[in-house]
Design a protein around this motif. Sequence first.
Motif, PDB file in Angstrom:
ATOM      1  N   LYS A  66       0.838  -1.196   0.000  1.00 49.02           N
ATOM      2  CA  LYS A  66       0.000   0.000   0.000  1.00 49.02           C
ATOM      3  C   LYS A  66       0.876   1.252   0.000  1.00 49.02           C
ATOM      4  CE  LYS A  66      -3.997  -1.964   2.436  1.00 49.02           C
ATOM      5  NZ  LYS A  66      -4.945  -1.787   3.578  1.00 49.02           N
ATOM      6  N   ILE A  67       0.558   2.173  -0.891  1.00 50.11           N
ATOM      7  CA  ILE A  67       1.235   3.476  -0.958  1.00 50.11           C
ATOM      8  C   ILE A  67       0.191   4.562  -0.739  1.00 50.11           C
ATOM      9  CG2 ILE A  67       2.518   5.090  -2.421  1.00 50.11           C
ATOM     10  CD1 ILE A  67       3.604   2.700  -3.956  1.00 50.11           C
ATOM     11  N   ALA A  68       0.473   5.477   0.171  1.00 47.55           N
ATOM     12  CA  ALA A  68      -0.415   6.622   0.402  1.00 47.55           C
ATOM     13  C   ALA A  68       0.115   7.826  -0.357  1.00 47.55           C
ATOM     14  CB  ALA A  68      -0.498   6.940   1.888  1.00 47.55           C
ATOM     15  N   VAL A  69      -0.708   8.364  -1.241  1.00 49.93           N
ATOM     16  CA  VAL A  69      -0.373   9.613  -1.939  1.00 49.93           C
ATOM     17  C   VAL A  69      -1.093  10.732  -1.195  1.00 49.93           C
ATOM     18  CG1 VAL A  69      -0.496  10.893  -4.108  1.00 49.93           C
ATOM     19  CG2 VAL A  69      -0.134   8.411  -4.139  1.00 49.93           C
ATOM     20  N   ASP A 122      -6.658  18.013 -22.991  1.00 47.01           N
ATOM     21  CA  ASP A 122      -5.218  17.816 -22.864  1.00 47.01           C
ATOM     22  C   ASP A 122      -4.926  16.490 -22.164  1.00 47.01           C
ATOM     23  OD1 ASP A 122      -2.607  18.422 -23.262  1.00 47.01           O
ATOM     24  OD2 ASP A 122      -2.685  20.371 -22.283  1.00 47.01           O
ATOM     25  N   GLN A 123      -3.770  15.943 -22.456  1.00 47.63           N
ATOM     26  CA  GLN A 123      -3.376  14.656 -21.891  1.00 47.63           C
ATOM     27  C   GLN A 123      -2.230  14.875 -20.914  1.00 47.63           C
ATOM     28  OE1 GLN A 123      -2.729  11.786 -25.078  1.00 47.63           O
ATOM     29  NE2 GLN A 123      -4.093  12.969 -26.399  1.00 47.63           N
ATOM     30  N   LEU A 124      -2.572  15.114 -19.654  1.00 51.18           N
ATOM     31  CA  LEU A 124      -1.589  15.381 -18.618  1.00 51.18           C
ATOM     32  C   LEU A 124      -1.665  14.280 -17.568  1.00 51.18           C
ATOM     33  CD1 LEU A 124      -2.421  19.172 -18.261  1.00 51.18           C
ATOM     34  CD2 LEU A 124      -0.370  18.237 -19.335  1.00 51.18           C
ATOM     35  N   VAL A 125      -0.513  13.832 -17.104  1.00 57.59           N
ATOM     36  CA  VAL A 125      -0.454  12.701 -16.182  1.00 57.59           C
ATOM     37  C   VAL A 125      -0.093  13.197 -14.786  1.00 57.59           C
ATOM     38  CG1 VAL A 125       0.577  10.453 -15.705  1.00 57.59           C
ATOM     39  CG2 VAL A 125       0.287  11.221 -18.076  1.00 57.59           C
ATOM     40  N   SER A 126      -1.003  12.994 -13.838  1.00 56.03           N
ATOM     41  CA  SER A 126      -0.760  13.375 -12.444  1.00 56.03           C
ATOM     42  C   SER A 126       0.182  12.374 -11.783  1.00 56.03           C
ATOM     43  CB  SER A 126      -2.073  13.411 -11.667  1.00 56.03           C
ATOM     44  OG  SER A 126      -2.591  12.093 -11.520  1.00 56.03           O
ATOM     45  N   LEU A 127       0.686  12.723 -10.607  1.00 59.62           N
ATOM     46  CA  LEU A 127       1.509  11.795  -9.837  1.00 59.62           C
ATOM     47  C   LEU A 127       0.718  10.523  -9.525  1.00 59.62           C
ATOM     48  CD1 LEU A 127       3.933  10.926  -8.085  1.00 59.62           C
ATOM     49  CD2 LEU A 127       2.911  12.244  -6.208  1.00 59.62           C
ATOM     50  N   TYR A 128      -0.513  10.701  -9.071  1.00 57.31           N
ATOM     51  CA  TYR A 128      -1.339   9.547  -8.708  1.00 57.31           C
ATOM     52  C   TYR A 128      -1.523   8.615  -9.911  1.00 57.31           C
ATOM     53  CZ  TYR A 128      -5.259   6.850  -6.826  1.00 57.31           C
ATOM     54  OH  TYR A 128      -6.067   5.834  -6.393  1.00 57.31           O
ATOM     55  N   GLY A 181       0.060  -0.846 -11.249  1.00 55.45           N
ATOM     56  CA  GLY A 181      -1.071  -1.641 -11.695  1.00 55.45           C
ATOM     57  C   GLY A 181      -1.897  -2.157 -10.531  1.00 55.45           C
ATOM     58  N   ASP A 182      -2.222  -3.453 -10.563  1.00 55.94           N
ATOM     59  CA  ASP A 182      -3.031  -4.054  -9.504  1.00 55.94           C
ATOM     60  C   ASP A 182      -2.187  -4.664  -8.389  1.00 55.94           C
ATOM     61  OD1 ASP A 182      -5.339  -3.420 -10.909  1.00 55.94           O
ATOM     62  OD2 ASP A 182      -5.283  -5.296 -12.065  1.00 55.94           O
ATOM     63  N   LYS A 183      -0.866  -4.599  -8.513  1.00 51.73           N
ATOM     64  CA  LYS A 183       0.001  -5.231  -7.511  1.00 51.73           C
ATOM     65  C   LYS A 183      -0.017  -4.479  -6.185  1.00 51.73           C
ATOM     66  CE  LYS A 183       3.331  -6.333 -11.120  1.00 51.73           C
ATOM     67  NZ  LYS A 183       4.741  -6.147 -11.503  1.00 51.73           N
ATOM     68  N   THR A 184      -0.132  -3.170  -6.278  1.00 49.61           N
ATOM     69  CA  THR A 184      -0.055  -2.327  -5.084  1.00 49.61           C
ATOM     70  C   THR A 184      -1.298  -1.460  -4.999  1.00 49.61           C
ATOM     71  OG1 THR A 184       2.358  -2.248  -5.284  1.00 49.61           O
ATOM     72  CG2 THR A 184       1.328  -0.577  -3.890  1.00 49.61           C
ATOM     73  N   GLU A 185      -1.839  -1.342  -3.782  1.00 53.53           N
ATOM     74  CA  GLU A 185      -3.014  -0.504  -3.581  1.00 53.53           C
ATOM     75  C   GLU A 185      -2.581   0.944  -3.358  1.00 53.53           C
ATOM     76  OE1 GLU A 185      -6.955  -0.065  -0.674  1.00 53.53           O
ATOM     77  OE2 GLU A 185      -5.479  -1.668  -0.320  1.00 53.53           O
ATOM     78  N   LEU A 186      -3.178   1.848  -4.122  1.00 49.79           N
ATOM     79  CA  LEU A 186      -2.893   3.276  -3.954  1.00 49.79           C
ATOM     80  C   LEU A 186      -3.985   3.908  -3.106  1.00 49.79           C
ATOM     81  CD1 LEU A 186      -1.679   4.792  -7.360  1.00 49.79           C
ATOM     82  CD2 LEU A 186      -0.338   4.226  -5.352  1.00 49.79           C
ATOM     83  N   LEU A 187      -3.566   4.571  -2.040  1.00 52.77           N
ATOM     84  CA  LEU A 187      -4.483   5.317  -1.182  1.00 52.77           C
ATOM     85  C   LEU A 187      -4.257   6.796  -1.435  1.00 52.77           C
ATOM     86  CD1 LEU A 187      -3.763   3.300   2.091  1.00 52.77           C
ATOM     87  CD2 LEU A 187      -5.546   2.852   0.380  1.00 52.77           C
ATOM     88  N   TYR A 188      -5.242   7.617  -1.155  1.00 49.29           N
ATOM     89  CA  TYR A 188      -5.097   9.061  -1.436  1.00 49.29           C
ATOM     90  C   TYR A 188      -5.856   9.908  -0.428  1.00 49.29           C
ATOM     91  CZ  TYR A 188      -5.970  13.637  -3.497  1.00 49.29           C
ATOM     92  OH  TYR A 188      -6.084  14.985  -3.696  1.00 49.29           O
ATOM     93  N   ALA A 189      -5.232  11.018  -0.044  1.00 52.23           N
ATOM     94  CA  ALA A 189      -5.915  12.078   0.707  1.00 52.23           C
ATOM     95  C   ALA A 189      -5.242  13.393   0.368  1.00 52.23           C
ATOM     96  CB  ALA A 189      -5.850  11.826   2.213  1.00 52.23           C
ATOM     97  N   LYS A 190      -6.048  14.405   0.142  1.00 49.78           N
ATOM     98  CA  LYS A 190      -5.511  15.718  -0.217  1.00 49.78           C
ATOM     99  C   LYS A 190      -4.797  16.374   0.959  1.00 49.78           C
ATOM    100  CE  LYS A 190      -6.943  20.082  -2.368  1.00 49.78           C
ATOM    101  NZ  LYS A 190      -8.082  20.840  -2.941  1.00 49.78           N
ATOM    102  N   GLN A 216      -2.372   3.504   7.069  1.00 47.66           N
ATOM    103  CA  GLN A 216      -2.645   2.206   6.444  1.00 47.66           C
ATOM    104  C   GLN A 216      -1.536   1.788   5.472  1.00 47.66           C
ATOM    105  OE1 GLN A 216      -6.703   1.982   4.733  1.00 47.66           O
ATOM    106  NE2 GLN A 216      -7.076   3.948   5.746  1.00 47.66           N
ATOM    107  N   ALA A 217      -0.656   2.726   5.147  1.00 52.54           N
ATOM    108  CA  ALA A 217       0.280   2.513   4.041  1.00 52.54           C
ATOM    109  C   ALA A 217       1.647   2.032   4.516  1.00 52.54           C
ATOM    110  CB  ALA A 217       0.434   3.799   3.252  1.00 52.54           C
TER     111      ALA A 217
END
Length: 738
Positions: A403-406, A428-434, A442-451, A472-473
């Motif tokens: 688990k990685i918390a962004v 536009d095609q812009l790629v965020s960090l998340y 991919g599906d190997k690691t769960e990404l968590l997020y909170a601003k 949790q991360a």
Amino acid sequence: MKHYLPLALILSLSLSAFAQNQKIEKKIDSVLKLMTLDEKIGQLNQYNGGDATGPITNNASKAKEIRDGKVGAILNIKGAKETRAMQQVAMQSRMKIPLLFGLDVIHGYRVTFPIPLAEAASWDLGSIENAARVAGRETASSGVHWTFAPMVDIARDPRWGRVMEGAGEDTYLGSKIAFARVKGFQGKGLGNLDAVMACVKHFAAYGAAIAGRDYAAVDMSEHTLWEVYLPPFKAALDAGAGTFMNSFNTLNGIPATGNAYLQRDILKGKWKFNGFVVSDWGSIGEMIEHGFAKDKKQAAELAIKAGSDMDMESLSYLPNLAKLVAEKKVPVAVIDDAVRRILRKKFELGLFDDPYRFSNEARQEKELNSPENRKASLQMAEKSIVLLKNNNQVLPLSKNLKKIAVIGPLGKSEKDMQGFWSIAWENDQLVSLYQGLKNKVGDKTELLYAKGCGISDTSKAGFAEALAVAKQADVIVMAVGETLDMSGEAKSKTNIHMPGVQEDLIKAMQATGKPVVVLVMAGRPLIFNWTADNVPAIMYTWWLGSEAGNAMANVLFGDYNPAGKLPMTFPRDEGQIPLYYNYLSTGRPAKNDEETVYRSGYLDSPNSPKFAFGYGLSYTTFEYSNLKLSATQLKMDGKIEVSFTLKNTGKYDGEEVAQLYLQDKFASVVRPVKELKDFRKVFLKAGESKKITFLIDKDKLSFYNQQLKWAAEAGDFKLLIGTASNNIKLEQDFVLVE
């Protein structure tokens, strides 16, 4: 015979170029003879045609003015269809002189590259040139002939928002980058359908605005002007730059727009520049506000005489120059010279042969947003990231994390990745960090997020949610810094600390005991002392463009080993500004950060920066050894070969930027404590060693003396080689003799 072929080829090419130039000059003569004075003045007039940058000109009769031959150039029109339509209007004029289309393509056109300051952090001249090459191809495919770039202003004050647009504080590095970017934009030369004409700005010394306040006055010695601020402009000219743009500022009391010393004596005189000078937006009319001209008529007189050939949007030339000629205040020859310079570029671009040659919709469709162009943006973004700290080898991250918390206000931001001074596009095609991390794991690691908080929030209401997610991360990746509208033109700041409560959010995450990685996204050096002192892993990622998130993910997981080096000094506090590595020696130097009594220092702060010019870490380590000089005495017409061994002593393949500095120990003019004079970016596999060689000659030891002549003086010098301006690994003295 084969030894003589290159010389013969060079001579043949030179003669061919001379013949072509003579042919163009004759064509210009023919056109000038047919033009009325009003039509000549029209060529000096540039209007805004869109809303890409700046306000829309409210002029209902613009099309009529184009038909009447009263407009020479348009800015802020893009697209093959749009430029063709406007060019068709110009072809209805009596003389049928084609329009020039210009646009601010600062760090990419359809595909956005890292901001220029970030690109400078790569210290990779080939990649920087290629970024401009891609931008040039995309721009040209859309019918645009001319970009208002590169900005080559030396900037030593991070309070000035436009530091994001240049190459940083160093003259040598800035000159190399200026040359590379012009070559990239202009490709094999003007007239090629995959190249745009460069416009070097802002001439001159705009980056030294007093107090870091945009558009403010500049006051400096002639010596500083010639030695620090002019060389990048000369390098851009040597690269073949087609045009220059003057600057908003006054220089020693004279507005640059009306400064004959800059434009006539230096640029067109001493440097023999044969292109044209365009004013910055409205800067001719702004000489009234400066108190240098009483009205637009006088402003027009002063500007045209000083060498400003084209009036961008101030509406000063069109209504006034004919009157000034009639009153014998402006000679027709001055008008003719300006028109000749503009026509020359239109001929070189091939617009008289085919006004629509750049406006090809099929070519545009093929070029824009191609996979190859996005790949180039990704590679440039990876190279621009600077690893500031990596205690306990927190990075690279393991690919087996569960688990990685962004966390942070920029974690899911897309638009801010584009950065200031970028072209607006729908869908536009812009790629965020998340998204970049999601693409990576991919599906190997769960990404968590909170601003956690907004960029400038004073409230900590979102901290609780962020803490709950972070706990949790396995690791916390934080995305903090500035939004894209916080650095750039008219974005000067007195406080360059990390905005709002973002650093408090970092403290809260650090208190969890989890590994914390902080990514700082910004357009200028920021101050974040607590984070720098306490967080184990920090990367400065600037604003990286279209592929930002993918680039950050690649570096976080070690698929690219960071090699960026800072092109600007990062201060501890605003009170140190301006702060730069190559300051002049003083009679009472501080021995160190502690011993400053009756020395040149502060009561409340060390002199040293938080992060020095040239600083940047890698996931691997490098060893410098075995310094050798071919001689310890250098004659004025000779060279010294400097060699040393660079070894990758770590377990990762990686790149190192080896930096060569020189110190002139005594001279007729006080010299800086050290000056960057060369560098080499070297890739080494883990355990690999290479012999690195530099050459030192008279030119590397020269400076502008008391008579402002470029010369070297016999005396003692120190050679310093290292991984940053404050981390010298090898040094040796040598002597320059008559």
